[in-house]
Write an enzyme that holds these catalytic residues in place. Sequence first.
Site, short mmCIF file in Angstrom:
data_model
loop_
_atom_site.label_atom_id
_atom_site.label_comp_id
_atom_site.label_asym_id
_atom_site.label_seq_id
_atom_site.Cartn_x
_atom_site.Cartn_y
_atom_site.Cartn_z
CD GLU A 1 -34.91 25.73 99.04
OE1 GLU A 1 -35.59 26.48 98.16
OE2 GLU A 1 -33.88 26.20 99.21
CB CYS B 1 -26.67 22.23 102.64
SG CYS B 1 -26.90 23.70 103.25
CB CYS C 1 -34.86 32.12 108.28
SG CYS C 1 -33.89 32.87 108.99
CB CYS D 1 -30.02 37.79 106.09
SG CYS D 1 -29.29 37.47 107.76
CB CYS E 1 -31.24 35.36 102.91
SG CYS E 1 -31.52 33.68 103.32
CB CYS F 1 -30.67 29.31 101.21
SG CYS F 1 -30.17 27.97 101.91
#
Length: 354
Positions: free
Chosen positions: A98, A111, A118, A122, A125, A339
């Site tokens: 993205e 961005c 990832c 977290c 997220c 995100c």
Amino acid sequence: MRENRMEQPDIRSMYPEELKERMVQLGEKPFRGAQLFSWLHQKLADSYDQMSDLPAGLRQKLEEQYPLRLPEAVDAQISKLDGTRKYLFRLYDGNVIESVWMRYHHGNSVCVSSQAGCRMGCRFCASTLDGLSRSLQASEMLGQVYQIQKLTGERVSNIVVMGSGEPLDNYENLIRFLKLVSAPEGLNISQRSLTVSTCGLVPEMYRLAEEGLQITLALSLHASSDEKRKKLMPIANRYSLEQVLGACRNYFDKTGRRITFEYALAAGENDGEEDAGELGDLLAGFPCHVNLIPINPVKERKFRRSGKKMVVNFQNKLEKRGINVTIRREMGGDIDGACGQLRKRFMDNQEKNL
């Protein structure tokens, strides 16, 4: 065929000096490297056929040995509120990432993602829900900027490496990206207009301070105590707040660049008066800017967005302590905000169709 392409040297990730060396290896004059760099990074060429001042024989050699790869836009969401655009790009190996384009009064910001997925975990997220697929090459990070600039027809003046992935977990490619996107022979975006966000990889933060760059370092803080931070961010089990803030102070001492602390506000988790007071104590006297971010809820997560009154109260309490603080302007509130949400939906739909 894809495997062969993956083994090919990535020419768009090469520095000007490296391109000159490649030209010499191909039996050409070194100045051809400068011409090629300009086509790749200033004129944003999609193919070698467009490079009219390069000899036909050289273009053929380049096509055979260094195939060009740019991310392909496969989906886009455009906000009816403010024109923010969220793009989903497919990479040459099928992975999707993205990127977001935002228009501000000071210029257009993009961005970008630094990884497909990832592994930082977290809790609030969406990017980390399916783990890490792989890190991106410098050219794939650049490709997001270049493609968006062509799709919008407008120049990008600010870049935030704050999309999917942990940038410092992809250190070498990140540094190469930062140097290439700020190169005078390329887009020549000021390093002071580049921001890298990290959840707090301490050794890499110290390493970044020695690179001689003038970028802004943003730390995803999100809590004012180790105990609360561990509940939100697994990385806090490896590095304490004392260690992370020590790395931030070192970065400021080495570069003179003020640190940005990102603080995502989740209702009942880290948005109370006590939290604001502890954060004020923690950052008192620190040359920094605090960016308060009301979280975008993710359906797979339990966290809820803090109410507007709580956010403003939090801001006021920090300001009374002399801390520079702003509430992030909400951009694209009517499209997938968090995100990783667009990527997650795309991947889920792909699985359903298998």
